[in-house]
Design a protein around this motif. Sequence first.
Motif, short mmCIF file in Angstrom:
data_model
loop_
_atom_site.label_atom_id
_atom_site.label_comp_id
_atom_site.label_asym_id
_atom_site.label_seq_id
_atom_site.Cartn_x
_atom_site.Cartn_y
_atom_site.Cartn_z
N PRO A 151 -2.15 -12.38 -4.95
CA PRO A 151 -3.15 -12.53 -6.02
C PRO A 151 -3.70 -13.94 -6.17
O PRO A 151 -4.79 -14.11 -6.73
CB PRO A 151 -2.37 -12.12 -7.28
CG PRO A 151 -0.95 -12.45 -6.95
CD PRO A 151 -0.80 -12.12 -5.49
N THR A 152 -2.98 -14.96 -5.71
CA THR A 152 -3.46 -16.33 -5.91
C THR A 152 -3.95 -16.96 -4.62
O THR A 152 -4.13 -18.18 -4.55
CB THR A 152 -2.33 -17.21 -6.50
OG1 THR A 152 -1.20 -17.19 -5.61
CG2 THR A 152 -1.91 -16.70 -7.86
N ASN A 153 -4.21 -16.16 -3.61
CA ASN A 153 -4.72 -16.68 -2.35
C ASN A 153 -6.09 -17.34 -2.57
O ASN A 153 -7.03 -16.70 -3.02
CB ASN A 153 -4.84 -15.56 -1.32
CG ASN A 153 -5.17 -16.07 0.07
OD1 ASN A 153 -4.89 -17.22 0.39
ND2 ASN A 153 -5.77 -15.23 0.88
N PRO B 10 -4.98 -5.27 -5.29
CA PRO B 10 -5.06 -5.69 -3.88
C PRO B 10 -5.66 -7.09 -3.75
O PRO B 10 -6.08 -7.70 -4.73
CB PRO B 10 -5.96 -4.63 -3.25
CG PRO B 10 -6.81 -4.15 -4.39
CD PRO B 10 -5.94 -4.22 -5.61
N GLN B 11 -5.71 -7.58 -2.51
CA GLN B 11 -6.21 -8.93 -2.27
C GLN B 11 -7.63 -9.10 -2.77
O GLN B 11 -7.99 -10.16 -3.30
CB GLN B 11 -6.14 -9.25 -0.77
CG GLN B 11 -4.72 -9.35 -0.23
CD GLN B 11 -4.70 -9.63 1.26
OE1 GLN B 11 -5.65 -10.14 1.84
NE2 GLN B 11 -3.59 -9.30 1.89
N ARG C 108 0.83 -1.21 0.00
CA ARG C 108 0.00 0.00 0.00
C ARG C 108 0.87 1.26 0.00
O ARG C 108 0.51 2.27 -0.61
CB ARG C 108 -0.94 -0.01 1.20
CG ARG C 108 -2.00 -1.11 1.14
CD ARG C 108 -2.94 -1.04 2.32
NE ARG C 108 -3.75 0.16 2.27
CZ ARG C 108 -4.45 0.63 3.30
NH1 ARG C 108 -4.38 0.01 4.47
NH2 ARG C 108 -5.17 1.71 3.17
N ILE C 109 2.00 1.20 0.67
CA ILE C 109 2.93 2.34 0.63
C ILE C 109 3.50 2.51 -0.77
O ILE C 109 3.58 3.62 -1.30
CB ILE C 109 4.05 2.16 1.67
CG1 ILE C 109 3.48 2.31 3.09
CG2 ILE C 109 5.17 3.19 1.45
CD1 ILE C 109 4.48 2.01 4.20
N LEU C 110 3.91 1.40 -1.39
CA LEU C 110 4.45 1.46 -2.75
C LEU C 110 3.41 1.98 -3.74
O LEU C 110 3.76 2.64 -4.73
CB LEU C 110 4.94 0.08 -3.18
CG LEU C 110 6.18 -0.46 -2.46
CD1 LEU C 110 6.47 -1.88 -2.89
CD2 LEU C 110 7.38 0.43 -2.72
N LYS D 183 -7.60 -13.72 -13.04
CA LYS D 183 -7.03 -13.41 -14.36
C LYS D 183 -7.71 -12.19 -14.96
O LYS D 183 -7.04 -11.35 -15.59
CB LYS D 183 -7.16 -14.63 -15.28
CG LYS D 183 -6.19 -15.75 -14.91
CD LYS D 183 -6.08 -16.82 -15.96
CE LYS D 183 -7.26 -17.74 -15.97
NZ LYS D 183 -7.07 -18.89 -16.90
N LEU D 184 -9.02 -12.06 -14.77
CA LEU D 184 -9.70 -10.85 -15.24
C LEU D 184 -9.19 -9.63 -14.49
O LEU D 184 -8.98 -8.56 -15.09
CB LEU D 184 -11.22 -10.99 -15.06
CG LEU D 184 -12.05 -9.74 -15.40
CD1 LEU D 184 -11.80 -9.28 -16.84
CD2 LEU D 184 -13.54 -10.01 -15.16
N GLY D 185 -8.97 -9.78 -13.19
CA GLY D 185 -8.40 -8.67 -12.41
C GLY D 185 -7.05 -8.25 -12.95
O GLY D 185 -6.74 -7.06 -13.03
#
Length: 327
Positions: free
Chosen positions: A166-168, A87-88, A52-54, A147-149
């Motif tokens: 992303p793969t959680n 993000p998640q 989030r900082i990045l 994948k759409l995200g």
Amino acid sequence: MTVVTEPELSIRGLVKNYPGVRAIDHLSFEVGAGEIFGIVGPDGAGKTTTMRILAGVLAPDEGGATVAGCDVVREPERVKQLISYMPQRFGLYEDLTVDENIRFYADLFGVRKADRAARSEQLLVACGMSEFRARLAGKLSGGMKQKLGLVCALIHTPRVLLLDEPTNGVDPVSRREFWAMLYSLAGQGVTIVNSTAYLDEAERCHRIALLHQGRLLFCDTPAHLKAQMPGAVVSIVSSEARRVRDEFAIAEGVASVVLVGNAVHLFVDNAERRIPELSARLKSRQIPFDEIVHAVPTIEDLFVEAVREDAAHRGAPIEAPAGGALQ
């Protein structure tokens, strides 16, 4: 430690505090252009706060960060033109189709209509979703939603892609397909920072930063980190792996013990010396085992040993990962 020249992304001495908790503790690392860089650690390690900082959506209490030479604190809007942050829980609109979601994000990022169609088609082909353009996002599987995200995040051709776990929760096949896309993007020069608790994903990154309670434990290539580990790893395959783990939780020459599926990894001072001793003890306790060998260390072994040393240094309790992911 591997030296990165002309970093695309750099953070220096980041500190972020929440009430009663230091989420990031003087964190520093650099990421090169076209690199897949993994931020690896369990929940509470500081991965999301760092991302989030990045992304310029959270200000640090101390330290700084730059993306392509732009300061994320002083120039957050300029940074947002260079990056894409996934993000998640990426904000897909489930009552819109795949195409409509892509058009929405293209408008949001200011992508010209003349460029949108070609870019959209290229990305949909790359992720194997061309035939699903008219499907509602809410009707997609978890892997297809991710994948759409990613397609939506890439529609404006960012220089840096920030992916927060992303793969959680995504199935193994979709995870492999997702990573194939990441390698393709890196080959095109996109810099990717991927936070994950999955240890197999850490192995796939060009370099990784291992985080624990906001502190950087190690930062280098997976292969180099494992090669630099002191001591050795002994793997014992057994139908009663938990019993093996409990047997050697406290044993001479054994620093730490980790369950890895139906095997137990023991971090020992000397494999050649300890294997006969361990084997004899298993036999004397009538604990069945199929194999006991000197094993190549994994990222999980590295993390557990690093946390053990860190905890011993600070007099804190030891946390261990379970089930192939850092919990």
